[in-house]
Design an enzyme around this catalytic site. Structure first.
Site, PDB file in Angstrom:
ATOM      1  N   SER A  10       0.895  -1.325   0.014  1.00  0.00           N
ATOM      2  CA  SER A  10       0.123  -0.051   0.029  1.00  0.00           C
ATOM      3  C   SER A  10       0.761   1.175   0.059  1.00  0.00           C
ATOM      4  CB  SER A  10      -0.957   0.015   1.332  1.00  0.00           C
ATOM      5  OG  SER A  10      -0.257  -0.273   2.498  1.00  0.00           O
ATOM      6  N   GLY A  11       2.063   1.115   0.366  1.00  0.00           N
ATOM      7  CA  GLY A  11       2.841   2.499   0.294  1.00  0.00           C
ATOM      8  C   GLY A  11       3.363   2.528  -1.173  1.00  0.00           C
ATOM      9  N   TYR A  12       4.246   3.954  -1.350  1.00  0.00           N
ATOM     10  CA  TYR A  12       4.565   4.313  -2.577  1.00  0.00           C
ATOM     11  C   TYR A  12       5.415   3.245  -3.418  1.00  0.00           C
ATOM     12  CZ  TYR A  12       2.674   8.952  -1.215  1.00  0.00           C
ATOM     13  OH  TYR A  12       1.856   9.833  -0.889  1.00  0.00           O
ATOM     14  N   ILE A  13       6.405   2.666  -2.705  1.00  0.00           N
ATOM     15  CA  ILE A  13       7.325   1.841  -3.196  1.00  0.00           C
ATOM     16  C   ILE A  13       6.597   0.580  -3.574  1.00  0.00           C
ATOM     17  CG2 ILE A  13       9.321   0.287  -2.919  1.00  0.00           C
ATOM     18  CD1 ILE A  13      10.832   2.484  -1.817  1.00  0.00           C
ATOM     19  N   CYS A 142      17.670   4.594  -1.051  1.00  0.00           N
ATOM     20  CA  CYS A 142      17.583   5.319  -2.174  1.00  0.00           C
ATOM     21  C   CYS A 142      18.856   6.724  -2.096  1.00  0.00           C
ATOM     22  CB  CYS A 142      16.358   6.361  -2.102  1.00  0.00           C
ATOM     23  SG  CYS A 142      15.654   7.156  -0.929  1.00  0.00           S
ATOM     24  N   ASN A 297      13.654   7.973  -6.840  1.00  0.00           N
ATOM     25  CA  ASN A 297      13.880   7.496  -5.508  1.00  0.00           C
ATOM     26  C   ASN A 297      12.832   6.168  -5.509  1.00  0.00           C
ATOM     27  OD1 ASN A 297      12.257   9.951  -5.382  1.00  0.00           O
ATOM     28  ND2 ASN A 297      11.444   8.839  -3.541  1.00  0.00           N
TER      29      ASN A 297
END
Length: 330
Positions: A10-13, A142, A297
């Site tokens: 569910s996170g960006y990455i 990153c 990133n």
């Protein structure tokens, strides 16, 4: 087909991992997990993935050849034993990137120190052979990715380096905090970590150079620029010769333009891609080198590098599923 599961999607990455894996010609996504969003369709959390027929689950009983752990720092070490031996694992957190002594210095006590040495540091440009044989890979941070790849060719020229990092808001993850809301984050150039940044440990481990980070939040959603300074008395040609160690690397672009807006790396020109752009300037009068490295990133600094590692681990062409240029303009 490689069966892949993303734990903590569910996170960006995590969302970028799902996006990249969904387009990968050799991958079938068998599970994406989230405690908070279990049962919901993926596009309810990642609206760019509307049309992708996947739902979040909170069940770890899935069939997978590779498991991506896209969970917060400190969580992987708590849950990893549930997955050991069942699949290859690529951990996106900091839990297994660095040796026990460095981990305790920068992060505190480690709950599973006996597992650290079983992980391979997943920076393909430096550890391709080890990654190919690995069952467990720790994906680099990153800031560490940009700094290590920028500094590594010159590691024999200096024992210390100053690193100025400009980072975007997505680097902070998706969890809510006052510093990330729009009125506080917009239009900033904010120092948020002037010294002792945790990613310094990864740089020290990989290059043996003491890198002193100062990190600034800037008004970008994604992208990262590292400017690395060190003292050097020599000639510019030798610096270029050292940087050319990357000339055959599929995702390293050496920037040597002598004029124009694009004469130095800029994260604007790598967004959405797995490329890292690296260039340098040499101030011979003051014996000072400045190395510039730019990445997205979330891709080369996260999900893209993880897919690159997966390709190597499964004997695929390294660029599979990552063969696209950055989006522009952004």
């Amino acid at each position: 087909m490689i069966k892949a599961a993303v734990v903590g999607a569910s996170g960006y990455i995590g969302g970028e991992l799902v996006r990249l894996l969904a387009m990968h010609p050799e991958v079938e996504i068998t599970a994406i997990t989230s405690r908070q969003y279990a049962g919901k369709k993926v596009h309810k959390v990642h609206p760019n993935l509307r049309g992708l027929d996947l739902r979040f689950t909170n069940d770890y009983n899935f069939d997978a050849d590779v498991i991506f752990l896209a969970v917060p720092h400190g969580t992987s070490m708590k849950i990893i034993e549930e997955f050991l031996g069942s699949a290859k694992i690529i951990d996106m957190s900091a839990d297994f990137r660095i040796k026990k002594e460095l981990y305790e210095k920068y992060y505190g006590p480690h709950e599973k120190p006996e597992l650290i040495d079983r992980f391979t540091y997943g920076l393909p440009e430096l550890h391709r052979k080890e990654i190919k044989k690995a069952e467990l890979v720790a994906n680099p941070g990153c800031n560490a990715t940009a700094t290590i790849l920028g500094l590594y060719p010159f590691k024999d020229l200096t024992q210390e380096a100053i690193v100025d990092l400009k980072v975007s808001s997505s680097a902070g993850g998706r969890r809510e905090n006052i510093a990330s809301i729009h009125p506080e984050r917009s239009n900033v150039v904010r120092v948020y970590k002037p010294y002792h940044h945790r990613h310094e440990a990864e740089v020290l481990q990989e290059t043996r150079v003491k890198a002193m980070f100062t990190v600034h939040s800037v008004d970008l959603v994604r992208g990262l620029l590292a400017t690395i300074y060190f003292r050097y008395e020599g000639n510019e040609r030798e610096l270029l010769r050292k940087l050319l160690m990357y000339k055959d690397e599929p995702f390293v672009r050496i920037v040597t333009d002598k004029g124009g807006l694009q004469r130095y790396p800029d994260p604007k020109y790598v967004i959405g891609s797995n490329f890292i752009d690296i260039g340098f300037a040499y101030d011979s009068e003051n014996s000072r080198v400045m190395v510039f490295s730019a990445i997205d990133n979330l891709i080369k600094g996260g999900a893209g590098q993880a897919v690159q590692n997966m390709n190597i681990m499964f004997g695929l062409k390294e660029t599979t599923g990552l063969e696209y240029y950055p989006v522009y303009p952004v």
